[in-house]
Design an enzyme around this catalytic site. Sequence first.
Site, PDB file in Angstrom:
ATOM      1  N   GLU A   1     -38.066  30.917 -59.603  1.00 27.02           N
ATOM      2  CA  GLU A   1     -38.178  31.687 -59.495  1.00 27.02           C
ATOM      3  C   GLU A   1     -37.814  32.210 -60.637  1.00 27.02           C
ATOM      4  OE1 GLU A   1     -34.195  28.938 -58.584  1.00 27.02           O
ATOM      5  OE2 GLU A   1     -36.288  28.946 -58.558  1.00 27.02           O
TER       6      GLU A   1
ATOM      7  N   ASP B   1     -34.675  36.206 -61.926  1.00 28.65           N
ATOM      8  CA  ASP B   1     -34.397  35.400 -60.818  1.00 28.65           C
ATOM      9  C   ASP B   1     -33.940  36.217 -59.914  1.00 28.65           C
ATOM     10  OD1 ASP B   1     -33.890  32.122 -61.588  1.00 28.65           O
ATOM     11  OD2 ASP B   1     -32.587  33.224 -60.096  1.00 28.65           O
TER      12      ASP B   1
END
Length: 583
Positions: free
Chosen positions: A492, A449
């Site tokens: 993301e 992440d």
Amino acid sequence: MPSSGSMGIDSQYCRAGWGLVLALMAMLAALGWAGSAAAATHEIGGRVPCHAVSSEVAPLERVPARYTCGGEPAGYQQGSLWLHVDLHGNPQARSEPAVLVHNSRFDRLEVCFAFADGAIVRQQVRSGDFGSHWRAGAQIAFSAPRHGAPVTGVTLRFDRLASANMLRIRLAGPDAEEEQSTVLAAAIGSALMLLLVGATFNASLSIVARRQFSAWQAGWAAVMLLWGACWSQLLLLVLPAMAGAPSAQVCTGLACLATMLATMSAVTALQKHHLNPLLRKSTLYLGWTVGAMGVPLSVVRSGPIDLFANLLGFLTSALLLAVAACLIQAWRRGSGEARTFAAAWAVPMAVLGFSGFVDTDQWLWGGGSQLLVLFAAAWQTLWLSISASRSYALLRMQRDVARRAEAQAHELARRDPLTGLRNRRGFFEVASASLEPGTGVPVALLLIDVDFFKAINDTHGHDAGDDALVTIARRLARWEGERCAAARIGGEEFAMILSGLHGFALARFAESVRSEIAACDHGEALGRVTVSVGVAEAGAGDVMSALYRRADAALYAAKRQGRDRVVMGDAADASSGRRVSGA
């Protein structure tokens, strides 16, 4: 450049012109076949023979008291027919001439050579036993032996001959007879080989492509192959008992069957909406009628056989015109198959019509119209086989293009449009396959992440955020291979499924992923972009959902511990995680 309207007019004129040509060929063939049904070749060595008839089969040594040199013989079908030709002054008679008789329906044939010194030499064949007298091209050869005196006359005696109108007899020199037989055998063998290839190819195509037309075409080519082998007498190499009347009778039945199959092949290849229903049914019925007539005509040995031949010629003529009408109508309605069959049928029709108006019986060294038909059949099956191959190849190309498009669409549905990596759906399919039992290879899941990604979007804009994601994706793609797959599974968030590493080696790999992503160049505006990584190793019997939960827990642990670090998940307790590294 011509306008589209003029091109359409030109196309119409082209179809009309070819339709007219095909119709003329069909009429020519029909008239020719009908006109040749009762044709006869009565000359031997350029002279018309005289004849004598016995109503019963005469004794072997009997000689007619007198010959009739005018009119047509009659009443010989249950008896004997003699044909005598005087060869005085004939240059071929000076050097051992050969008499060649085209095979027909008879029980026995005897040829007598009379020499100037009074000597007589007899040679004979019987139905079912031609000995060494048969030649390729349906001919029976009788050669005069070497003698000090020239041949002055030849007498032919036929016992139980079906029809004198079907006789074809010619005279040739001894050397010419051997050369002609050799050339004929080679030519016939070539035509039969083409038919064999066409029959085999179309039979295979009918099985592979499941096309009715190919099945009919294979049947037609196979029947024509049998007809050619039977007519040419090459069949006698393996079945010598078929010599004479048996092969002539079988040839008649095969010819009718081939005509029917050719009709079925042509009509069934045309789409029903391209043909008038009445025309289609009438053509098929005519084809079946011609095929059915082959049964009685193949067994009849006496009676009005010439009348039957004329009736068959009439029906065949009508059938040719009907097939031509089908092809023309289908062509005018835009049928591509009709254009193919028009080119294939044009040659046989032209051959039949030409042989009807021109006496071809003595052409090609006695092979005559049958040899022309054999070559026309070879042309027809070759043309249709090539056309079928092209059509099948085109269908395969279209199918392959459709399959590639389907595969591409399938792949695109599993790819992230921004980064080009797998999306969540595509990744889970690959990851689930890696977890299948029985592989014996350790499997691990990495969830990655991007840290503070919302701040990047808020400060620098979504375009800058997209550029950062693309840069990270390109770096992850370098690790992809047989043992590693990467994906973008969220805004993301990225993921990697890895096989072959566990424990310390797996931790070092995860750390190298974190550090190399952190080293990516995002430009001066963004500066350094870091990621947090959660790692989970698959246990025995693990499924993807359980493995994902543990990796996700490790990822959240990395976030809570300050980001820019790797945390290894514990298979025994998903709530705990140990930190491997960090900033």
